[in-house]
Motif scaffolding. Structure first.
Motif, mmCIF file in Angstrom:
data_model
loop_
_atom_site.group_PDB
_atom_site.id
_atom_site.type_symbol
_atom_site.label_atom_id
_atom_site.label_comp_id
_atom_site.label_asym_id
_atom_site.label_seq_id
_atom_site.Cartn_x
_atom_site.Cartn_y
_atom_site.Cartn_z
ATOM 1 N N UNK A 155 -4.297 3.656 -2.103
ATOM 2 C CA UNK A 155 -3.404 3.568 -3.336
ATOM 3 C C UNK A 155 -2.341 2.479 -3.108
ATOM 4 N N UNK A 156 -2.031 1.567 -4.197
ATOM 5 C CA UNK A 156 -1.039 0.871 -3.816
ATOM 6 C C UNK A 156 -0.405 -0.124 -5.139
ATOM 7 N N UNK A 157 0.356 -0.834 -4.983
ATOM 8 C CA UNK A 157 0.844 -1.899 -6.011
ATOM 9 C C UNK A 157 0.617 -3.578 -5.591
ATOM 10 N N UNK A 158 0.095 -4.110 -6.763
ATOM 11 C CA UNK A 158 0.073 -5.494 -6.439
ATOM 12 C C UNK A 158 1.366 -6.293 -7.112
ATOM 13 N N UNK A 183 0.815 -1.001 -0.031
ATOM 14 C CA UNK A 183 -0.144 -0.125 -0.016
ATOM 15 C C UNK A 183 0.789 1.233 0.006
ATOM 16 N N UNK A 184 0.632 2.114 -0.936
ATOM 17 C CA UNK A 184 1.357 3.432 -0.868
ATOM 18 C C UNK A 184 0.999 4.427 -0.084
ATOM 19 N N UNK A 185 -0.244 4.496 0.073
ATOM 20 C CA UNK A 185 -0.959 5.651 0.845
ATOM 21 C C UNK A 185 -2.438 5.061 1.361
ATOM 22 N N UNK A 226 -1.551 6.470 6.506
ATOM 23 C CA UNK A 226 -0.486 5.899 6.107
ATOM 24 C C UNK A 226 0.098 6.146 4.892
ATOM 25 N N UNK A 227 1.496 6.478 4.888
ATOM 26 C CA UNK A 227 2.381 6.769 3.603
ATOM 27 C C UNK A 227 3.453 5.971 3.538
ATOM 28 N N UNK A 228 3.668 5.058 2.415
ATOM 29 C CA UNK A 228 4.805 4.349 2.361
ATOM 30 C C UNK A 228 6.109 5.014 2.103
#
Length: 323
Positions: free
Chosen positions: A48-51, A14-16, A317-319
């Motif tokens: 928002x994020x990345x798989x 998860x990016x944010x 949260x923010x990565x």
């Protein structure tokens, strides 16, 4: 096995995650009578994020919106995956915006204080579908989309076929233009040409939207069923001075032999004028906290509206990324 799990954690993340909300004290004058109430307008959860590398996801859930029995995702605006196949091509699948041009409808709802008839009378603006995006140059995206129709209930098999350009002409002119072929709830096909334009002039930003709607059965194609919207925001330090005016018209000739309007967003024989002005103040100097007061009215409801409210956003949260 631990190394494999660590690598997987770095790939999928998860990016944010953040929340935004808006509350309003609404006042109105109708036929000389004054009424007030407090209302919660929005409470949104964003993720928002990345798989996997090149495969990202986006979620926006309205936490204060009712979930309909026949539409379990009615409170979900975004729920999509995007595969960036190459620097120039991407595919998006899932629930995302129906690509209709224009800045009034393109703006996040939490940032809009009042809408016109066209925007208000769409059945849906977010829908499950698929989009192919071609990026011929940085900042220039052309989208080809197949999705459910915005002027048909979610449960119908009526569709919309959209071509959308999100780009710019020079440094001071941004665009959201679209060409849409749309089925309505009666399975009639119509065409929309939507030209959204944003002009940057120092502290002044001006939006001009024009929409031409036409059934293939109406007598004339151009300028008989249209929307024209002008919006301006002047930024002075932590203050925004804002105004928006819209004029929409649909001539009486745009109806079938039974008197049924070809356009359901603004019925034939109607002219709709709306507008207002407001002030925004950002105490922290950014969009984390916004105070607003906005007045608006239209020529149909004969209601004077005055809203005073607050919008706030915070990051849960923010990565952290490696530098």
């Amino acid at each position: 096995m631990g190394l494999t799990q660590s690598m997987q954690a770095q790939i999928t993340h998860v990016d944010e995650l953040w929340i935004d909300t808006r509350g309003t004290f609404h006042q109105e004058w109708r036929d000389g009578k004054y009424d007030t109430h407090f209302q919660g307008d929005y409470l949104n959860l964003h993720i928002k994020g990345q798989i996997a590398p090149g495969l990202t996801f986006r979620v926006r859930q309205r936490l204060n919106k009712q979930i309909e029995n026949n539409n379990p995702f009615s409170a979900t605006d975004f729920l999509w995956l995007k595969w960036q196949a190459t620097p120039h091509f991407a595919i998006t699948a899932g629930k995302h915006p129906i690509w209709i041009g224009g800045y009034e409808i393109d703006s996040a709802p939490i940032d809009v204080y009042y809408y016109g008839a066209f925007s208000n009378n769409l059945y849906q603006y977010y829908a499950f579908g698929a989009t192919i995006t071609w990026t011929p140059a940085p900042g220039q995206d052309i989208n080809f989309q197949f999705c459910p129709s915005p002027v048909s209930p979610v449960t119908q098999n009526a569709y919309s076929y959209n071509v959308y350009w999100n780009g710019h002409i020079g440094k001071h002119w941004q665009t959201t233009w679209s060409f849409n072929l749309v089925n309505d709830e009666l399975k009639r096909l119509s065409n929309w040409i939507v030209l959204g334009n944003k002009f940057f002039m120092g502290p002044l930003v001006v939006d001009i939207d024009f929409i031409n709607r036409a059934s293939f059965h109406q007598p004339r194609y151009l300028f008989t069923d249209c929307t024209l919207i002008g919006k301006a925001i002047l930024t002075l330090g932590k203050w925004n001075l804002c105004t928006k005016v819209g004029y929409e018209w649909n001539l009486a000739e745009n109806a079938d032999e039974n008197g049924l309007s070809y356009d359901i967003t603004l019925p034939a024989g109607n002219r709709y004028l709306y507008g207002g002005a407001g002030v925004e103040f950002f105490p922290l100097g950014n969009d984390r906290l916004r105070l607003h007061i906005a007045y608006f009215r239209d020529n149909h409801d004969n209601v004077h509206n005055l809203d005073m409210g607050v919008t706030w956003r915070f990051t849960v949260y923010k990565r952290k990324t490696a530098e």
